[in-house]
Design a protein around this motif. Sequence first.
Motif, PDB file in Angstrom:
ATOM      1  N   GLU A   1     -57.121 -23.194 -41.959  1.00  0.00           N
ATOM      2  CA  GLU A   1     -56.411 -22.686 -43.122  1.00  0.00           C
ATOM      3  C   GLU A   1     -57.305 -21.688 -43.848  1.00  0.00           C
ATOM      4  OE1 GLU A   1     -53.768 -26.727 -43.991  1.00  0.00           O
ATOM      5  OE2 GLU A   1     -55.344 -26.136 -45.401  1.00  0.00           O
TER       6      GLU A   1
ATOM      7  N   TYR B   1     -55.488 -22.757 -49.682  1.00  0.00           N
ATOM      8  CA  TYR B   1     -55.644 -22.442 -48.264  1.00  0.00           C
ATOM      9  C   TYR B   1     -54.285 -22.498 -47.584  1.00  0.00           C
ATOM     10  CZ  TYR B   1     -60.720 -23.314 -48.740  1.00  0.00           C
ATOM     11  OH  TYR B   1     -62.045 -23.273 -49.107  1.00  0.00           O
ATOM     12  N   ARG B   2     -54.042 -21.582 -46.644  1.00  0.00           N
ATOM     13  CA  ARG B   2     -52.807 -21.568 -45.870  1.00  0.00           C
ATOM     14  C   ARG B   2     -53.119 -21.503 -44.386  1.00  0.00           C
ATOM     15  NH1 ARG B   2     -48.055 -20.245 -48.355  1.00  0.00           N
ATOM     16  NH2 ARG B   2     -47.246 -21.122 -46.407  1.00  0.00           N
ATOM     17  N   GLU B   3     -52.273 -22.132 -43.587  1.00  0.00           N
ATOM     18  CA  GLU B   3     -52.486 -22.204 -42.136  1.00  0.00           C
ATOM     19  C   GLU B   3     -52.529 -20.814 -41.509  1.00  0.00           C
ATOM     20  OE1 GLU B   3     -50.090 -23.337 -38.083  1.00  0.00           O
ATOM     21  OE2 GLU B   3     -49.389 -24.208 -39.964  1.00  0.00           O
TER      22      GLU B   3
ATOM     23  N   ASP C   1     -55.921 -27.681 -37.502  1.00  0.00           N
ATOM     24  CA  ASP C   1     -55.403 -26.468 -38.140  1.00  0.00           C
ATOM     25  C   ASP C   1     -56.547 -25.772 -38.864  1.00  0.00           C
ATOM     26  OD1 ASP C   1     -52.805 -26.652 -37.314  1.00  0.00           O
ATOM     27  OD2 ASP C   1     -51.943 -26.869 -39.323  1.00  0.00           O
TER      28      ASP C   1
ATOM     29  N   GLU D   1     -48.133 -33.451 -44.338  1.00  0.00           N
ATOM     30  CA  GLU D   1     -49.390 -32.745 -44.540  1.00  0.00           C
ATOM     31  C   GLU D   1     -50.311 -33.416 -45.554  1.00  0.00           C
ATOM     32  OE1 GLU D   1     -47.677 -29.450 -47.757  1.00  0.00           O
ATOM     33  OE2 GLU D   1     -48.128 -28.865 -45.693  1.00  0.00           O
TER      34      GLU D   1
END
Length: 464
Positions: free
Chosen positions: A375, A384-386, A373, A122
């Motif tokens: 996020e 930030y998160r997926e 993706d 990532e």
Amino acid sequence: MHDIKAIRENPQVYVAGWSSRGVDEADGLTADILRLDGELRNAQTTGQDALAKRNAASKLIGAAMGRKDMAEADRLKAEVEALKGDIAAAAEVEARVGKELRDLLAAQKNLAAEDVPDGEDEAGNVEVSTWGEPRRTGPAKDHADLGEALGMLDFEAAAKMSGARFAVLKGQLARLERAVGQFMLDLQTDQHGYLEVNPPLLVRDDAMFGTGQLPKFAEDLFNASTVIDPAIWQKGLSAEGKTDAEFSAAMIEQLANRTHHWLIPTAEVSLTNLVRETILSEDELATPMRMTALTPCFRAEAGSAGRDTRGLIRQHQFSKVEMVSITRPEDSNAEHERMTQCAEAVLKALELPFRRMLLCKGDMGFSAQKTFDLEVWLPSQGTYREISSCSNCGDFQARRMDARFKRAGEKKTEFVHTLNGSGLAVGRTLVAIMENYQQDDGRIAVPAVLQPYMGGLQFVGGGQ
């Protein structure tokens, strides 16, 4: 699945492509594939030659007998018998080597598109764009703490009945989760033209193989085939003269011979397989075939110990709105961008800050050719998160499913391109709403677009 002809004609493309996706000794892998391909073609040629000779000799037997030349007829019969053995031997080699080649090809990742960046994980992903201003002031409690404080999120009760990574949602929070899923499904169908589908949640091995979950990722799935038919169980109990060990062995054999059924990890599996083993007309794909479904999803999450074990981020069971598109090859890149924008539209309507990431080669999924993706910002984590992954798989899945189309006026068929994306993951969207809309008093404001789905309710916790 990969085209063996393409590997045969351009092996270095695959050596470079697999190397860039983290495959060790890709040159040795490619050499093994070409070796097996050569052995398979030799076995096929040997079998075809032996068959042709057997057929020719068989015809000559009648002629020899017609001439009363019994010696020649006996010689030809012996030759036919020997050729039968050669045919059987070649068929055995063809079956064995063919399976070995298919298994090896089936285990290899898709090649990345040319514009996908290099990278091992990532850290190599590239930020494409951002939307909204991340919340950096005010309360920033974790969603799990918020839900438990409201008395509407219960992990302990879920663990007692189901184990870790399950949750019980209650009252207004349960209604909010339902509202999120219904809103997203309505948006994708009413505004973005996706056809709503209610697909099976249990699928067979070949469906999982088609979209790339099997054979490589079986440990991440829930296999539902360990359930024995009660009628078979009762029959076994009533069988006379069987010891417990013999009965157990019979049940194990029965399980091994059953068709396996798997709980879907995402509706991508069910929706994409709707075109398996079909030949579509070009007219049917003049506009990309777009389908969506809101379904429960089930993931074993093997190998993810220690990651998001608390809360709703990584659950064994969750709901998701999935989008799937089937296109002609020349339309898939534009459809990929459109699909990603359809997912972004949900976050914009909910006014949740997010960013779009282009995944690098080392971080993409097994079947993907290119992936964006999305996020979402989580205040409690300050990052930030997926929340969505939108992928163009090219013809990779279509080859595994034998999904093709025929252009007008052409006899030859071509493989379709398949795309899939989350529009969005319901649980993670709920997490983002809880954290971004949390109030100083612990209540959660309901986004304006969801209030009609909530009977006008403006806050979760403490009434209006």
